[in-house]
Design a protein around this motif. Structure first.
Motif, PDB file in Angstrom:
ATOM      1  N   GLU A   1     -11.011  -0.020  25.029  1.00 49.94           N
ATOM      2  CA  GLU A   1     -11.709  -0.943  24.130  1.00 49.94           C
ATOM      3  C   GLU A   1     -12.892  -1.650  24.792  1.00 49.94           C
ATOM      4  N   LEU A   2     -13.215  -1.270  26.025  1.00 51.43           N
ATOM      5  CA  LEU A   2     -14.218  -2.021  26.773  1.00 51.43           C
ATOM      6  C   LEU A   2     -15.581  -1.341  26.850  1.00 51.43           C
ATOM      7  N   GLY A   3     -15.823  -0.339  26.052  1.00 53.14           N
ATOM      8  CA  GLY A   3     -17.151   0.241  25.993  1.00 53.14           C
ATOM      9  C   GLY A   3     -17.406   1.281  27.059  1.00 53.14           C
ATOM     10  N   ASP A   4     -18.595   1.868  27.002  1.00 54.37           N
ATOM     11  CA  ASP A   4     -18.929   2.987  27.887  1.00 54.37           C
ATOM     12  C   ASP A   4     -19.169   2.560  29.330  1.00 54.37           C
ATOM     13  N   ASP A   5     -19.542   1.294  29.538  1.00 56.36           N
ATOM     14  CA  ASP A   5     -19.834   0.852  30.905  1.00 56.36           C
ATOM     15  C   ASP A   5     -18.603   0.221  31.531  1.00 56.36           C
ATOM     16  N   SER A   6     -17.466   0.915  31.407  1.00 56.96           N
ATOM     17  CA  SER A   6     -16.221   0.466  32.023  1.00 56.96           C
ATOM     18  C   SER A   6     -15.666   1.587  32.878  1.00 56.96           C
ATOM     19  N   ARG A   7     -14.936   1.238  33.917  1.00 58.58           N
ATOM     20  CA  ARG A   7     -14.299   2.211  34.796  1.00 58.58           C
ATOM     21  C   ARG A   7     -12.819   1.881  34.915  1.00 58.58           C
ATOM     22  N   LEU A   8     -11.994   2.907  34.931  1.00 58.06           N
ATOM     23  CA  LEU A   8     -10.554   2.751  35.111  1.00 58.06           C
ATOM     24  C   LEU A   8     -10.163   3.332  36.455  1.00 58.06           C
ATOM     25  N   LEU A   9      -9.541   2.518  37.308  1.00 60.98           N
ATOM     26  CA  LEU A   9      -9.106   2.946  38.637  1.00 60.98           C
ATOM     27  C   LEU A   9      -7.596   2.787  38.727  1.00 60.98           C
ATOM     28  N   ILE A  10      -6.908   3.857  39.087  1.00 67.81           N
ATOM     29  CA  ILE A  10      -5.449   3.855  39.109  1.00 67.81           C
ATOM     30  C   ILE A  10      -4.969   4.055  40.542  1.00 67.81           C
ATOM     31  N   GLY A  11      -4.137   3.151  41.021  1.00 68.89           N
ATOM     32  CA  GLY A  11      -3.551   3.265  42.348  1.00 68.89           C
ATOM     33  C   GLY A  11      -2.235   4.032  42.270  1.00 68.89           C
ATOM     34  N   GLU A  12      -2.214   5.245  42.747  1.00 67.82           N
ATOM     35  CA  GLU A  12      -1.008   6.064  42.661  1.00 67.82           C
ATOM     36  C   GLU A  12       0.092   5.501  43.558  1.00 67.82           C
ATOM     37  N   GLY A  13       1.281   5.359  42.997  1.00 67.23           N
ATOM     38  CA  GLY A  13       2.421   4.868  43.756  1.00 67.23           C
ATOM     39  C   GLY A  13       2.412   3.375  43.997  1.00 67.23           C
TER      40      GLY A  13
END
Length: 374
Positions: free
Chosen positions: A321-333
């Motif tokens: 929902e945060l628009g095109d200028d957003s990044r999602l970073l996932i820390g595995e574990g």
């Protein structure tokens, strides 16, 4: 770490099941793998002083209801007399304190050594070295107003980037809901990082679910009517609340007794009244209407895929929902304490956000007057 612009179409599937996220996200979002511990059980943070952040320049910001907020400020770029080019304000989470940003304070200061950046950390009301929070003031909306007071006091001019972890992310959302003008094309806030947080749904999974038990229900009543009894029964509170928070802090493979003790100490030193009153606020919180406001500025959403307090689907939903200028970073574990468990991931996300915010729409540098963006 490589960043990719994401196509957010078709995000409806997979939000209910974390296991399906890899299929749902596909190549749209890069998953970052954290560093695993070595074969030997060596504590990488054994010599870390998690209280050293309190050695920075000290000040007190008085909130609109008279509560004093403990603030620490560090400006990078050595002894240069030029004003900072921007301010980054860090907002900590539930039962924590500014020390939870230890690795951001020192690692980012090194990265920005050749730039003038004002780094601001503060203890939320009722936490750390700030004043106690009156029961009636223990709300997410009040925390958003406190953040507004901090901005006015320590960053009255220039661009501002906000970084919130857990309840700190909700604080940022509350500010956006109450003061949307700050995030507009004429506003001064040019970037937002939301770390291990949620816009809503706390009572449906994660924190609300884990702390939904009769003992905590009894504490909610006691803290309002017989607070002295609650303080005297701290051992009961610890049995009911603290183990849930401590156990969910890190992923199963993370090893650092020093970091674990630091988090446990922050939680155990949070007043019982603060813990119970803000728990009630977290259960009723819904800042989802703030997301369209936040979508007007560059953002970064970060979460551990094993976070049991604010589970990953909450972050995916916000990101969508945060628009095109957003990044999602996932820390595995990784668990809930992502800034301490995987500081490189969080620091990369913040640093990238700072770089992207420089290319955002032009923002004014004049003084912000209450209630209007200049």
């Amino acid at each position: 770490m490589t960043e990719e612009k994401s196509d957010k179409r078709g995000w409806g599937a997979g939000l209910r099941d974390v296991g399906s996220l890899g299929v749902t996200l596909g190549g749209n979002v890069r998953r970052s793998r954290r560093r695993r511990k070595s074969g030997e059980a060596v504590d990488p943070y054994v010599d870390t002083d998690f209280k050293s952040i309190y050695n920075d320049e000290s000040s007190t910001v008085i909130a609109d209801d008279g509560v004093g907020l403990a603030v620490r400020t560090h400006i990078t770029g050595g002894k240069d007399t030029l004003p900072p080019e921007l301010t980054v304000i860090f907002v900590h989470g539930f039962t924590l304190r500014m020390a939870s940003w230890h690795f951001q304070r020192y690692d980012l200061a090194e990265r920005w050594a050749d730039r003038r950046v004002r780094m601001v950390f503060y203890d939320q009301r009722g936490h750390g070295r700030s004043d106690p929070a009156p029961a009636q003031s223990a709300s997410i909306k009040q925390l958003g107003d406190d953040l507004a007071a901090v901005i006015r006091a320590v960053a009255p001019t220039g661009r501002v980037i906000l970084v919130g972890h857990s309840m700190g992310g909700m604080t940022v959302m509350a500010l956006a809901r109450s003061h949307p003008e700050l995030f507009s094309h004429t506003g001064r806030i040019t970037g937002v990082a939301l770390v291990s947080t949620a816009a809503r749904g706390i009572t449906e999974a994660g924190l609300g679910e884990g702390l939904n038990n009769p003992i905590v229900d009894a504490l909610r009543i006691s803290v309002r009517y017989i607070p002295r009894l609650v303080q005297a029964g701290r051992g009961i509170t610890r049995q009911a609340v603290e183990p849930v928070l401590v156990a969910a802090s890190f992923g199963p493979d993370f090893y650092s007794p020093t970091a674990g003790h630091a988090v446990e100490s922050m939680i155990q030193n949070t007043p019982i009244s603060t813990m119970v009153n803000f728990l009630r606020a977290l259960e009723s919180h819904d800042e989802s209407t703030a997301l369209p406001v936040l979508a007007k500025v560059p953002s970064a959403v970060m979460c551990g895929d094993l976070d049991r307090l604010t589970p990953l689907p909450n972050s995916v939903r916000m990101y969508s929902e945060l628009g095109d200028d957003s990044r999602l970073l996932i820390g595995e574990g990784c668990g809930h304490m992502l800034p301490m468990e995987y500081p490189d991931l969080v620091n990369d996300g913040i640093d990238s956000l700072v770089q992207r915010s420089r290319h955002a729409r032009n923002r004014p540098t004049m003084r912000w007057r209450w209630g209007a963006a200049q």
